[in-house]
Scaffold this active site. Sequence first.
Site, PDB file in Angstrom:
ATOM      1  N   GLU A 107       0.827  -1.220   0.000  1.00 23.31           N
ATOM      2  CA  GLU A 107       0.000   0.000   0.000  1.00 23.31           C
ATOM      3  C   GLU A 107       0.859   1.267   0.000  1.00 23.31           C
ATOM      4  OE1 GLU A 107      -3.144  -0.475  -0.674  1.00 23.31           O
ATOM      5  OE2 GLU A 107      -2.873  -2.625  -0.377  1.00 23.31           O
ATOM      6  N   HIS A 125       1.843   1.918  -3.431  1.00 22.45           N
ATOM      7  CA  HIS A 125       0.782   2.572  -4.210  1.00 22.45           C
ATOM      8  C   HIS A 125       0.871   4.091  -4.073  1.00 22.45           C
ATOM      9  CE1 HIS A 125      -1.890  -0.262  -6.123  1.00 22.45           C
ATOM     10  NE2 HIS A 125      -2.102  -0.967  -5.025  1.00 22.45           N
TER      11      HIS A 125
HETATM   12 ZN    ZN Z   1      -2.723  -2.919  -4.949  1.00 27.59          ZN
END
Ligand code: ZN
Length: 177
Positions: free
Chosen positions: A148, A151
């Site tokens: 994450e 991201h």
């Molecule tokens: Zn992802």
Amino acid sequence: MVNITIVQKDDPVLRRIAQEVPREEIQSKKVQGIIAQMKQALVGEKDGVAIAAPQIGEPFRIFIVAGKIFNMAQSEEEGRETDAVFINPKIVKFSRKKVGMDEGCLSVRHWYGKVRRAEKVTIRAYDERGKQFERGGSGLLAQIFQHETDHLDGILFIDKAKDLQEIKPDEHNEKKL
Ligand code: ZN
């Protein structure tokens, strides 16, 4: 309920460096609205375990981990943990030990690969009320924290993965991050 669209890998929002959320704006309608939409999007994905704001088209440094991930580590009798919100997250400690983990992503549908991740990490973030906290995680949770935060820096797991392969949904129900 409105269905929230999860953006797919060619969308430029997934390649941007997401913006920090000013601490005084965490409790604003706008930021709370984004968090609510992220939770709703996650509920709509039965195999989803976490989601980052850019995955719903919002370029901010926020991700959410589904409560069920924490429940796995608890005994049945304990209360259900709700989704955990991480705002402006920063991994402050990585274990030296790395492990190859199978990975998938809600924004790269049907593709899976192996990514080397630190086995344990410690993350520091703000919660949805603007309170700073630190949380350690190992295994799947450590993998989620790393996936994450990538991201939020415009990185997708396919940039790092080995042995990428496409697996049709009916053959596979791996967790997606
Ligand atoms: Zn992802």
